[in-house]
Write an enzyme that holds these catalytic residues in place. Structure first.
Site, PDB file in Angstrom:
ATOM      1  N   ASP A   1       0.800  -1.205   0.110  1.00  0.00           N
ATOM      2  CA  ASP A   1       0.043  -0.172   0.109  1.00  0.00           C
ATOM      3  C   ASP A   1       0.857   1.119  -0.067  1.00  0.00           C
ATOM      4  OD1 ASP A   1      -1.585   2.031   0.919  1.00  0.00           O
ATOM      5  OD2 ASP A   1      -3.091   0.885   1.820  1.00  0.00           O
ATOM      6  N   ILE A   2       0.912   2.012  -1.173  1.00  0.00           N
ATOM      7  CA  ILE A   2       1.807   3.022  -1.228  1.00  0.00           C
ATOM      8  C   ILE A   2       1.708   4.440  -0.377  1.00  0.00           C
ATOM      9  CG2 ILE A   2       2.336   2.648  -3.544  1.00  0.00           C
ATOM     10  CD1 ILE A   2       0.722   5.205  -4.120  1.00  0.00           C
TER      11      ILE A   2
ATOM     12  N   ALA B   1      -3.342   4.806  -7.844  1.00  0.00           N
ATOM     13  CA  ALA B   1      -3.935   6.284  -7.788  1.00  0.00           C
ATOM     14  C   ALA B   1      -5.432   5.765  -7.029  1.00  0.00           C
ATOM     15  CB  ALA B   1      -4.180   6.918  -9.333  1.00  0.00           C
TER      16      ALA B   1
ATOM     17  N   THR C   1      -3.158  13.802 -14.524  1.00  0.00           N
ATOM     18  CA  THR C   1      -4.405  13.885 -15.118  1.00  0.00           C
ATOM     19  C   THR C   1      -4.679  15.012 -15.819  1.00  0.00           C
ATOM     20  OG1 THR C   1      -6.857  13.766 -14.629  1.00  0.00           O
ATOM     21  CG2 THR C   1      -5.549  14.322 -13.056  1.00  0.00           C
ATOM     22  N   ASP C   2      -5.630  14.958 -16.870  1.00  0.00           N
ATOM     23  CA  ASP C   2      -6.163  16.058 -17.623  1.00  0.00           C
ATOM     24  C   ASP C   2      -7.041  17.059 -16.487  1.00  0.00           C
ATOM     25  OD1 ASP C   2      -7.889  14.039 -17.563  1.00  0.00           O
ATOM     26  OD2 ASP C   2      -8.841  14.419 -19.331  1.00  0.00           O
TER      27      ASP C   2
ATOM     28  N   TYR D   1     -10.344  15.658  -6.446  1.00  0.00           N
ATOM     29  CA  TYR D   1      -9.390  14.819  -7.006  1.00  0.00           C
ATOM     30  C   TYR D   1      -8.431  15.513  -7.787  1.00  0.00           C
ATOM     31  CZ  TYR D   1      -7.989  11.612 -10.931  1.00  0.00           C
ATOM     32  OH  TYR D   1      -7.215  10.963 -11.903  1.00  0.00           O
TER      33      TYR D   1
ATOM     34  N   LYS E   1      -4.223  15.169  -7.252  1.00  0.00           N
ATOM     35  CA  LYS E   1      -3.166  14.776  -8.291  1.00  0.00           C
ATOM     36  C   LYS E   1      -2.219  15.669  -8.598  1.00  0.00           C
ATOM     37  CE  LYS E   1      -3.501  11.147 -10.495  1.00  0.00           C
ATOM     38  NZ  LYS E   1      -2.699  10.227 -10.310  1.00  0.00           N
TER      39      LYS E   1
HETATM   40  N1  LIG Z   1      -8.731   6.053 -15.626  1.00  0.00           N
HETATM   41  C1  LIG Z   1      -8.912   7.258 -16.046  1.00  0.00           C
HETATM   42  O1  LIG Z   1      -9.568   7.429 -16.554  1.00  0.00           O
HETATM   43  C2  LIG Z   1      -7.723   8.104 -15.739  1.00  0.00           C
HETATM   44  C3  LIG Z   1      -7.774   9.421 -16.316  1.00  0.00           C
HETATM   45  C4  LIG Z   1      -6.767  10.296 -16.141  1.00  0.00           C
HETATM   46  C5  LIG Z   1      -5.632   9.971 -15.375  1.00  0.00           C
HETATM   47  N2  LIG Z   1      -5.639   8.868 -14.872  1.00  0.00           N
HETATM   48  C6  LIG Z   1      -4.404   8.192 -14.215  1.00  0.00           C
HETATM   49  O2  LIG Z   1      -3.908   7.297 -14.724  1.00  0.00           O
HETATM   50  C7  LIG Z   1      -2.934   6.386 -13.702  1.00  0.00           C
HETATM   51  C8  LIG Z   1      -3.676   4.921 -14.008  1.00  0.00           C
HETATM   52  O3  LIG Z   1      -4.869   4.985 -13.896  1.00  0.00           O
HETATM   53  P1  LIG Z   1      -5.862   3.470 -14.018  1.00  0.00           P
HETATM   54  O4  LIG Z   1      -6.886   3.594 -14.835  1.00  0.00           O
HETATM   55  O5  LIG Z   1      -4.817   2.438 -14.261  1.00  0.00           O
HETATM   56  O6  LIG Z   1      -6.396   3.240 -12.542  1.00  0.00           O
HETATM   57  P2  LIG Z   1      -6.929   1.858 -11.902  1.00  0.00           P
HETATM   58  O7  LIG Z   1      -7.420   0.935 -13.060  1.00  0.00           O
HETATM   59  O8  LIG Z   1      -8.025   2.397 -11.029  1.00  0.00           O
HETATM   60  O9  LIG Z   1      -5.805   1.528 -11.126  1.00  0.00           O
HETATM   61  C9  LIG Z   1      -5.298   2.175  -9.824  1.00  0.00           C
HETATM   62  C10 LIG Z   1      -4.754   0.888  -9.094  1.00  0.00           C
HETATM   63  O10 LIG Z   1      -4.276   1.370  -8.122  1.00  0.00           O
HETATM   64  C11 LIG Z   1      -4.528   0.786  -6.954  1.00  0.00           C
HETATM   65  N3  LIG Z   1      -4.397   1.514  -5.524  1.00  0.00           N
HETATM   66  C12 LIG Z   1      -5.375   2.165  -5.180  1.00  0.00           C
HETATM   67  N4  LIG Z   1      -4.891   2.745  -3.904  1.00  0.00           N
HETATM   68  C13 LIG Z   1      -3.824   2.275  -3.531  1.00  0.00           C
HETATM   69  C14 LIG Z   1      -2.687   2.079  -2.600  1.00  0.00           C
HETATM   70  N5  LIG Z   1      -3.009   3.055  -1.451  1.00  0.00           N
HETATM   71  N6  LIG Z   1      -1.647   1.621  -2.716  1.00  0.00           N
HETATM   72  C15 LIG Z   1      -1.371   0.883  -3.774  1.00  0.00           C
HETATM   73  N7  LIG Z   1      -2.063   0.595  -4.910  1.00  0.00           N
HETATM   74  C16 LIG Z   1      -3.269   1.231  -4.874  1.00  0.00           C
HETATM   75  C17 LIG Z   1      -5.635   0.196  -7.022  1.00  0.00           C
HETATM   76  O11 LIG Z   1      -5.894  -0.843  -6.366  1.00  0.00           O
HETATM   77  P3  LIG Z   1      -7.646  -1.310  -5.972  1.00  0.00           P
HETATM   78  O12 LIG Z   1      -8.193  -1.654  -7.049  1.00  0.00           O
HETATM   79  O13 LIG Z   1      -7.305  -2.473  -4.972  1.00  0.00           O
HETATM   80  O14 LIG Z   1      -7.999  -0.085  -5.328  1.00  0.00           O
HETATM   81  C18 LIG Z   1      -5.501  -0.109  -8.642  1.00  0.00           C
HETATM   82  O15 LIG Z   1      -5.072  -1.421  -8.982  1.00  0.00           O
HETATM   83  C19 LIG Z   1      -3.326   7.071 -12.506  1.00  0.00           C
HETATM   84  O16 LIG Z   1      -2.479   8.088 -11.921  1.00  0.00           O
HETATM   85  C20 LIG Z   1      -4.607   7.640 -12.595  1.00  0.00           C
HETATM   86  O17 LIG Z   1      -4.773   8.978 -11.825  1.00  0.00           O
HETATM   87  C21 LIG Z   1      -6.693   7.911 -14.932  1.00  0.00           C
END
Ligand SMILES: NC(=O)c1ccc[n+]([C@@H]2O[C@H](COP(=O)([O-])OP(=O)(O)OC[C@H]3O[C@@H](n4cnc5c(N)ncnc54)[C@H](OP(=O)(O)O)[C@@H]3O)[C@@H](O)[C@H]2O)c1
Length: 290
Positions: free
Chosen positions: A38-39, A62, A103-104, A127, A131
């Site tokens: 857990d980060i 995230a 993020t955007d 949020y 970020k």
């Molecule tokens: N998804 C979007 O639409 C979007 C848009 C813009 C930017 N981003 C950015 O892109 C990056 C990747 O996003 P993604 O879509 O791959 O997100 P995701 O599919 O929601 O994956 C996030 C991962 O982080 C894990 N996590 C959450 N809290 C944690 C903690 N305290 N310690 C360790 N792991 C933790 C989650 O685990 P659990 O599932 O167990 O919670 C999940 O496996 C992130 O930085 C996000 O902010 C995403």
């Protein structure tokens, strides 16, 4: 010896693609899922890094629940900001490059052009603020951190995460008899996770640092994206356009948050392929794993 990398948040949509991409490029990869590290736990982060001698550390973990964050801003801040401080300090200790994703939604959506890295951030909610603070922490303790801002991430990994992604949400809604209403006055840059992973590793391998935008390549409304998704899936549900006034959400979102990839392309990286091709690849992989 193979180059060494560590990936935190390895079970997320982007995390699984980073691990795959890095292994395909013959990196030795230590992949930590949330259940393992857990980060937000600084000591656990330190233990996960010390002794491995990684050159590069990717943070794809995230807190992404934009609306829920308005009820629990501390939870968002812990993961998206303070935990990034843990990672930055850990990277400093072991002399690794930190690659962090943002993020955007750090922008307010008032621009009339795809956002470039020089545009001033002005987030509209908990949020986005969390970020933006994460970006600052990544760069506060490290001179060569790489911060990659992206938008609307979708990847096959979303099939296995609690949060899923927009494509899976649309497919679920298509299975119900009700019409589907999607906003046409909000524009972003939906980004295919495998391409995001590949371009990010390209940036690392070119020795780049600082802030880079890596979006899907074209500005598109969520309504038009939904249309493309249904075309690619070969389904024809009733899709109706709505707008921000009719479709209220707890969090304010930027109306226009498309990202310009121009800096990435100037650095010699390949432009993103058309979104239609990304969706075709998504469905190809989805059908193989579903
Ligand atoms: N998804 C979007 O639409 C979007 C848009 C813009 C930017 N981003 C950015 O892109 C990056 C990747 O996003 P993604 O879509 O791959 O997100 P995701 O599919 O929601 O994956 C996030 C991962 O982080 C894990 N996590 C959450 N809290 C944690 C903690 N305290 N310690 C360790 N792991 C933790 C989650 O685990 P659990 O599932 O167990 O919670 C999940 O496996 C992130 O930085 C996000 O902010 C995403």
């Amino acid at each position: 010896m193979n180059r060494r990398a560590v990936v935190f948040g390895a079970a997320g949509q982007l995390g699984v693609e980073l691990v795959r991409e890095l292994r395909e490029r013959r990196y030795a990869v230590l992949a930590w899922e949330r259940s393992q590290v857990d980060i937000t736990d600084a000591a656990a982060v330190e233990r996960a890094l010390v002794g491995y001698e990684a050159e590069v550390v990717f943070n794809s973990a995230a807190y992404n629940q934009v609306d829920v964050a308005e009820k629990e801003p501390q939870a968002a801040y812990l993961v998206n900001a303070l935990a990034v401080r843990n990672l930055a300090l850990g990277c400093r200790q072991v002399d690794a490059q930190l690659v962090h994703f943002s993020t955007d939604y750090v922008f307010d959506g008032m621009a009339r052009h795809p956002y470039v890295e020089e545009d001033l951030p002005h987030p509209l909610g908990a949020y986005g603020v969390s970020k933006l603070a994460g970006e600052l922490y990544a760069r506060a303790y490290l001179d060569r951190a790489l911060v990659v801002r992206t938008s609307g991430v979708f990847g096959p990994g979303g099939l296995n995460t609690a949060r899923g992604n927009f494509v899976e949400l649309m497919l679920r809604l298509a299975g119900s008899p009700n019409p589907i209403r999607v906003v046409e006055d909000h524009v972003a840059s939906p980004t295919y996770a495998p391409l995001l992973a590949a371009r990010t590793v390209d940036l690392v391998e070119r020795g780049l640092a600082g802030i880079y935008h890596v979006g899907g390549g074209i500005p598109i409304s969520w309504f038009d994206f939904a249309r493309l998704i249904f075309e690619a899936a070969g389904v024809q549900p009733r899709l109706l356009a709505t707008n921000e006034r009719e479709y209220r959400t707890p969090a304010r979102r930027p109306r226009y948050s498309a990202l310009s990839n121009a800096k990435m392309e100037r650095s010699g990286l390949a432009p993103m392929p058309p979104l239609k091709d990304a969706l075709a690849s998504y469905f190809g992989r989805r059908n193989r794993t579903a």
